[in-house]
Design an enzyme around this catalytic site. Sequence first.
Site, PDB file in Angstrom:
ATOM      1  N   ARG A 137       0.841  -1.203   0.000  1.00  0.00           N
ATOM      2  CA  ARG A 137       0.000   0.000   0.000  1.00  0.00           C
ATOM      3  C   ARG A 137       0.873   1.249   0.000  1.00  0.00           C
ATOM      4  NH1 ARG A 137      -3.053  -3.700   3.843  1.00  0.00           N
ATOM      5  NH2 ARG A 137      -1.267  -3.297   5.169  1.00  0.00           N
ATOM      6  N   ARG A 138       2.131   1.047  -0.444  1.00  0.00           N
ATOM      7  CA  ARG A 138       3.098   2.150  -0.399  1.00  0.00           C
ATOM      8  C   ARG A 138       3.637   2.479  -1.790  1.00  0.00           C
ATOM      9  NH1 ARG A 138       6.788  -0.006   4.695  1.00  0.00           N
ATOM     10  NH2 ARG A 138       5.100  -0.011   6.230  1.00  0.00           N
ATOM     11  N   CYS A 157       1.466  20.456 -11.148  1.00  0.00           N
ATOM     12  CA  CYS A 157       0.013  20.505 -10.958  1.00  0.00           C
ATOM     13  C   CYS A 157      -0.499  19.087 -10.719  1.00  0.00           C
ATOM     14  CB  CYS A 157      -0.655  21.105 -12.189  1.00  0.00           C
ATOM     15  SG  CYS A 157      -0.308  22.857 -12.336  1.00  0.00           S
ATOM     16  N   ARG A 177      -3.303  19.309  -7.819  1.00  0.00           N
ATOM     17  CA  ARG A 177      -3.614  20.435  -6.922  1.00  0.00           C
ATOM     18  C   ARG A 177      -4.384  21.526  -7.647  1.00  0.00           C
ATOM     19  NH1 ARG A 177      -0.854  24.855  -8.209  1.00  0.00           N
ATOM     20  NH2 ARG A 177       0.906  24.494  -9.581  1.00  0.00           N
ATOM     21  N   SER A 178      -4.195  21.620  -8.975  1.00  0.00           N
ATOM     22  CA  SER A 178      -4.740  22.746  -9.725  1.00  0.00           C
ATOM     23  C   SER A 178      -5.029  22.296 -11.153  1.00  0.00           C
ATOM     24  CB  SER A 178      -3.693  23.872  -9.705  1.00  0.00           C
ATOM     25  OG  SER A 178      -4.038  24.910 -10.582  1.00  0.00           O
ATOM     26  N   GLN A 179      -6.222  22.622 -11.644  1.00  0.00           N
ATOM     27  CA  GLN A 179      -6.611  22.142 -12.966  1.00  0.00           C
ATOM     28  C   GLN A 179      -7.312  23.208 -13.780  1.00  0.00           C
ATOM     29  OE1 GLN A 179      -7.140  18.259 -14.491  1.00  0.00           O
ATOM     30  NE2 GLN A 179      -6.246  19.924 -15.698  1.00  0.00           N
ATOM     31  N   HIS A 218     -10.741  24.695 -11.997  1.00  0.00           N
ATOM     32  CA  HIS A 218     -11.179  26.042 -12.356  1.00  0.00           C
ATOM     33  C   HIS A 218     -11.358  26.252 -13.854  1.00  0.00           C
ATOM     34  CE1 HIS A 218      -6.742  25.978 -11.832  1.00  0.00           C
ATOM     35  NE2 HIS A 218      -6.754  26.600 -12.998  1.00  0.00           N
ATOM     36  N   ILE A 219     -12.196  27.244 -14.143  1.00  0.00           N
ATOM     37  CA  ILE A 219     -12.382  27.711 -15.522  1.00  0.00           C
ATOM     38  C   ILE A 219     -11.984  29.183 -15.532  1.00  0.00           C
ATOM     39  CG2 ILE A 219     -14.062  28.163 -17.354  1.00  0.00           C
ATOM     40  CD1 ILE A 219     -15.702  25.773 -16.277  1.00  0.00           C
ATOM     41  N   TYR A 220     -11.062  29.542 -16.408  1.00  0.00           N
ATOM     42  CA  TYR A 220     -10.638  30.945 -16.511  1.00  0.00           C
ATOM     43  C   TYR A 220     -11.749  31.793 -17.127  1.00  0.00           C
ATOM     44  CZ  TYR A 220      -5.876  29.873 -15.126  1.00  0.00           C
ATOM     45  OH  TYR A 220      -4.778  29.498 -14.412  1.00  0.00           O
TER      46      TYR A 220
HETATM   47  O1  LIG Z   1      -0.573  19.660 -16.068  1.00  0.00           O
HETATM   48  C1  LIG Z   1      -1.069  20.804 -15.852  1.00  0.00           C
HETATM   49  C2  LIG Z   1      -0.282  21.939 -15.732  1.00  0.00           C
HETATM   50  C3  LIG Z   1      -0.872  23.143 -15.497  1.00  0.00           C
HETATM   51  N1  LIG Z   1      -2.216  23.253 -15.364  1.00  0.00           N
HETATM   52  C4  LIG Z   1      -2.811  24.588 -15.102  1.00  0.00           C
HETATM   53  C5  LIG Z   1      -3.533  24.732 -13.798  1.00  0.00           C
HETATM   54  C6  LIG Z   1      -3.437  26.231 -13.538  1.00  0.00           C
HETATM   55  O2  LIG Z   1      -4.451  26.907 -14.283  1.00  0.00           O
HETATM   56  C7  LIG Z   1      -2.086  26.606 -14.099  1.00  0.00           C
HETATM   57  C8  LIG Z   1      -1.012  26.623 -13.038  1.00  0.00           C
HETATM   58  O3  LIG Z   1      -1.198  27.745 -12.192  1.00  0.00           O
HETATM   59  P1  LIG Z   1      -1.056  27.665 -10.581  1.00  0.00           P
HETATM   60  O4  LIG Z   1      -1.349  29.073 -10.138  1.00  0.00           O
HETATM   61  O5  LIG Z   1       0.352  27.231 -10.269  1.00  0.00           O
HETATM   62  O6  LIG Z   1      -2.065  26.670 -10.083  1.00  0.00           O
HETATM   63  O7  LIG Z   1      -1.785  25.591 -15.057  1.00  0.00           O
HETATM   64  C9  LIG Z   1      -3.009  22.143 -15.480  1.00  0.00           C
HETATM   65  O8  LIG Z   1      -4.258  22.220 -15.408  1.00  0.00           O
HETATM   66  N2  LIG Z   1      -2.419  20.933 -15.722  1.00  0.00           N
END
Ligand SMILES: O=c1ccn([C@H]2C[C@H](O)[C@@H](COP(=O)(O)O)O2)c(=O)[nH]1
EC number: 2.1.1.45
Length: 448
Positions: A137-138, A157, A177-179, A218-220
């Site tokens: 599980r590692r 990300c 962490r961020s999409q 998120h959506i810009y």
């Molecule tokens: O693999 C990836 C790389 C980047 N992104 C997007 C997500 C964010 O909109 C930006 C990164 O900005 P942060 O302020 O560092 O979150 O790039 C992604 O979706 N997937």
Amino acid sequence: MSRADALFLQNCRDILDHGVWDTDLPVRPHWEDGTPAHTVKKFGIVNRYDLQEEFPILTLRRTYWKTAVDELLWIWQKKSNNIHDLNGHIWDEWADPDGSIGKAYGYQLSIKHQYPEGEMDQVDRVLYDLKHNPASRRILTSLYNHQDLHEMNLYPCAWSMTFNVSGNVLNAILNQRSQDMLAANNWNVVQYAVLVHMLAQVSGLVPGELVHVIADAHIYDRHVPIIEKMLAQTPSPAPVFRMDPSVTDFYAFTRDSFSLEDYIPAPSRTRSPSLFEEACAVNAIVVVDQNWAIGRDNDLLFSLPTDMKRFRSLTLGGTVILGRRTLDSFPGGRPLPKRRNIVITHCPDFSREGAETVSSLAAMREATAGTPPDQLWVIGGGSIYAALLSQCARAYVTRVDAAAEGADSFFPNLDKLPGWTVRAVSEPVTENGLTYRFYDYVNTKLCD
Ligand SMILES: O=c1ccn([C@H]2C[C@H](O)[C@@H](COP(=O)(O)O)O2)c(=O)[nH]1
Ligand SMILES: Nc1nc(=O)c2c([nH]1)NC[C@@H]1CN(c3ccc(C(=O)N[C@@H](CCC(=O)O)C(=O)O)cc3)CN21
């Protein structure tokens, strides 16, 4: 409708209808014109893709999946952080002059760590455990190394994978962490789906579920109208994913080991403004003098070794589109090596070993459908540039500080054409008594 379409529709609808805007907060990214790039987001989206059921690719819009696979192999297999090892150009603007993107992505996977069984990097550790400790599980990887964050141009990300074996099924969690939903959601999903397929095959397992956990989905602001249009498109069923079954070594896969059958994405009508740059620009590349002259008697006006090296490295691995006279001007009249050469000619009987011939722009478009536009290079001559310029999103123009005599072929003057603007200029290069600079022009008509 593919399962990936359904999840994408559901996620975007939820973000647009119930998401939270950051309009009143200071934000890091800005659009090219300097305006802050605000977003609307949902926190903590979890999507489950059953890889046994189907390959998770969008059909609502084309995903340039071969370019996505190239990037995946660059990170996980080549473990490189240098853009010169990558076919596409999505990382160009994050790289330093040597081509390095810092201690990010592939760099982290290349570092060897001490384990009871000896020194291994994170990828080899996963391969080892899938084979020898499938009940573990590692089995996980992490690119988010705080010690090195200050040397990364973009913080990872998609930063962690957790692998888990149930019976003979390989499941995985991708932690992100961020999409950026429009530009990168399906790009990331396709990449990690391919990774699970690859790891399963070389470990004698079958791929199971890919669970995608997104913290900030998120959506810009400027993507909202594009997403709305996309959501109204007619989707198609998922294509069939195939992988060369003879590959048993993780490091032996190439981009050609994978294929998609019956991938029918909806036609894309708009190019989206993107911060995380998309791979969708047909390029022109050219050398001009101060009057935008390019040639004389079907020959180049200048000999510029550094420019030629750059031309080679930019186009290598891609597709060059050229006229017959330009082909004739190459050494021995031969096509450029290590590139797909497509010659546009009206002469029906023309053929040349190593080159493909098409007799119209429509036939050229057909022959290149499915190739990421950023790997398509229009390389002349004058009439081919003129015919294709409106379809180019970028022009890489080498401008020589001299006026050539007797020139008989020209490139359109981009400083006078509406929509074209200079995004970057290099330092001057002096060679053979000539001074020149590399200009990066963009066609805002296609980029908006
Ligand atoms: O693999 C990836 C790389 C980047 N992104 C997007 C997500 C964010 O909109 C930006 C990164 O900005 P942060 O302020 O560092 O979150 O790039 C992604 O979706 N997937
Ligand atoms: N920036 C730029 N420089 C150029 O010289 C140039 C363009 N653009 N655009 C279109 C045409 C194409 N031209 C070319 C391109 C390649 C070769 C050629 O023989 N290239 C080989 C060898 C490169 C080398 O000497 O290192 C190649 O493999 O690319 C010749 C003329 C010149 N032109």
